[in-house]
Design a protein around this motif. Structure first.
Motif, short mmCIF file in Angstrom:
data_model
loop_
_atom_site.label_atom_id
_atom_site.label_comp_id
_atom_site.label_asym_id
_atom_site.label_seq_id
_atom_site.Cartn_x
_atom_site.Cartn_y
_atom_site.Cartn_z
N LEU A 82 -7.17 -16.58 -14.29
CA LEU A 82 -8.31 -15.86 -13.41
C LEU A 82 -8.69 -14.14 -13.76
O LEU A 82 -9.72 -13.57 -13.55
CB LEU A 82 -6.12 -15.21 -13.20
N VAL A 83 -7.81 -13.00 -14.43
CA VAL A 83 -8.81 -12.21 -15.65
C VAL A 83 -10.32 -12.69 -16.40
O VAL A 83 -10.95 -11.87 -15.82
CB VAL A 83 -7.47 -12.07 -16.44
N ARG A 85 -12.23 -14.54 -15.04
CA ARG A 85 -13.10 -14.95 -13.62
C ARG A 85 -13.28 -13.51 -12.81
O ARG A 85 -14.57 -13.32 -12.52
CB ARG A 85 -12.16 -15.65 -12.57
N GLU A 86 -12.31 -13.02 -12.85
CA GLU A 86 -12.45 -11.03 -12.50
C GLU A 86 -13.22 -10.35 -13.00
O GLU A 86 -14.61 -9.96 -12.52
CB GLU A 86 -11.30 -10.23 -11.70
N ARG A 89 -16.81 -11.88 -12.80
CA ARG A 89 -17.74 -11.97 -11.93
C ARG A 89 -18.15 -10.59 -12.38
O ARG A 89 -19.16 -9.95 -11.42
CB ARG A 89 -16.78 -12.04 -10.89
N SER A 90 -17.43 -9.19 -12.07
CA SER A 90 -17.78 -7.85 -12.65
C SER A 90 -18.74 -7.67 -13.50
O SER A 90 -20.17 -7.07 -13.76
CB SER A 90 -16.84 -6.89 -13.31
N GLY A 114 -14.96 -4.51 -10.24
CA GLY A 114 -13.73 -4.43 -11.82
C GLY A 114 -13.12 -3.84 -12.71
O GLY A 114 -12.64 -2.92 -11.77
#
Length: 347
Positions: A82-83, A85-86, A89-90, A114
């Motif tokens: 999860l971390v 992925r975020e 993405r940022s 982000g």
């Protein structure tokens, strides 16, 4: 390995290490706590036929710790995913924004998404792009100003030369040579202004400072434009406001260029039958030069835009840059008849 893979692997490794350490500690504590009761448990089993079996307890504890370790590693991997992925993405948003900037699309800022560290980087990149965009606009406006200021003398020279070619005027006529020299002088002045602007904006302009009688400079400039004003049907009036000299320590050539550009701008903006006033006074240890036009109530806004390099021609941009270089302060005031540009020189 990708950034996401490193984050997931790192999270799983840290979680596994922590759980193994915790399991070893629990295993040691359980054994240390229960081992003193081993003889009592054995006596209970002999006398009563039943009782706790330490090896079975140890095995159950080890089994529970192994299951807990697996669950913790799984949750660690899930959290890392999860971390990652975020974060990925940022980073992708930042990378796309920087790629747009590299293609020259400076007007499309990067979205601030982000963690705070990445949003600060994106914010800095956006500010850099904004400054670069401003520099590019200023460069385009400067090129347009140069083209505008060179177009008139080049057109005039072409007309004179074509007249000589077609036999409409004689090359031996002194007026022909005078017109050509005047046009060449205009282009030389434009190029000199361009050099001064370029040097001043990088702090490399060399000034020749000495005590200058501002009244003499102003009067000379006003006199040099008297014929032009008369041909345009404009009253050019000089008001010195004081009979004695008004001295200031400044660069005389650059001051004369500033005054000339202000007067030319006022004459160009004022319609025939109007008035252009050039005033000079001294107050509070400052020499105050005023140039008033009769260009209407919106003249002030046009002058401010031109001073910022947004108008046609170099004239008022030169005024702003050279004025700042010689330590003068510029102020534009609005009026019903027109605008007044005030130049304050420290004495």
């Amino acid at each position: 390995m990708s950034l996401a893979g490193r984050i997931i692997l790192g999270t799983a490794a840290v979680t596994a290490f922590a759980m193994v350490a915790a399991a070893a500690l629990v295993h040691w504590v359980v054994r240390a706590y229960l081992s003193p009761f081993a003889d009592h448990f054995a006596t209970m089993r002999r006398m009563m036929g039943w009782g706790p079996d330490l090896e079975t307890i140890y095995a159950l504890v080890d089994h529970a710790l192994a299951i807990s370790l697996g669950i913790a590693v799984f949750l660690g991997v899930l959290l890392g995913l999860l971390v990652a992925r975020e974060l990925v993405r940022s980073v992708a948003v930042l990378d796309e924004g920087l790629a747009r900037f590299s293609r020259g699309l400076l007007g499309q800022p990067i979205r601030l998404v982000g963690p705070p560290e990445l949003t600060r980087v994106a914010g800095s990149a956006n500010r850099m792009a904004e400054e670069l965009g401003g520099a590019q606009r200023a460069e385009r406006e400067l090129v347009a100003g140069i083209a505008h200021d060179l177009a008139h003398p080049l057109t005039a020279m072409r007309g004179t030369l074509e007249a000589v070619r077609d036999g409409l005027t004689s090359p031996s006529d002194p007026r022909t040579m005078t017109r050509l020299l005047t046009d060449v002088g205009t282009m030389e002045t434009t190029l000199a202004d361009l050099r001064d602007v370029a040097a001043a904006e990088v702090g490399a302009l060399r000034l020749e400072l000495h005590d200058v009688d501002v009244a003499v400079v102003t009067g000379g400039i006003a006199a040099s434009f008297a014929d032009l004003a008369a041909r345009k049907g404009i009253r050019l009036e000089l008001e010195t406001g004081a009979p004695k000299p008004i001295a200031a320590r400044t660069d005389e050539r650059r001051l004369a260029r500033i005054v000339a550009n202000l007067v030319v701008n006022a004459l160009q903006a004022t319609a025939p039958g109007g008035r252009v006033g050039v005033g000079l006074s001294a107050r509070d240890g400052v020499a105050v030069l005023r140039v008033e036009d009769a260009a209407g109530p919106n003249a002030g806004a046009a002058i401010r835009a031109a001073l910022d390099g947004q108008g046609a021609g170099l004239g008022l941009r030169v005024v702003r840059v050279l004025g700042r270089a010689i330590g003068a302060q510029l102020d534009v005031r609005d009026g019903q008849a027109g605008a007044t540009v005030e130049l304050r020189l420290p004495r």
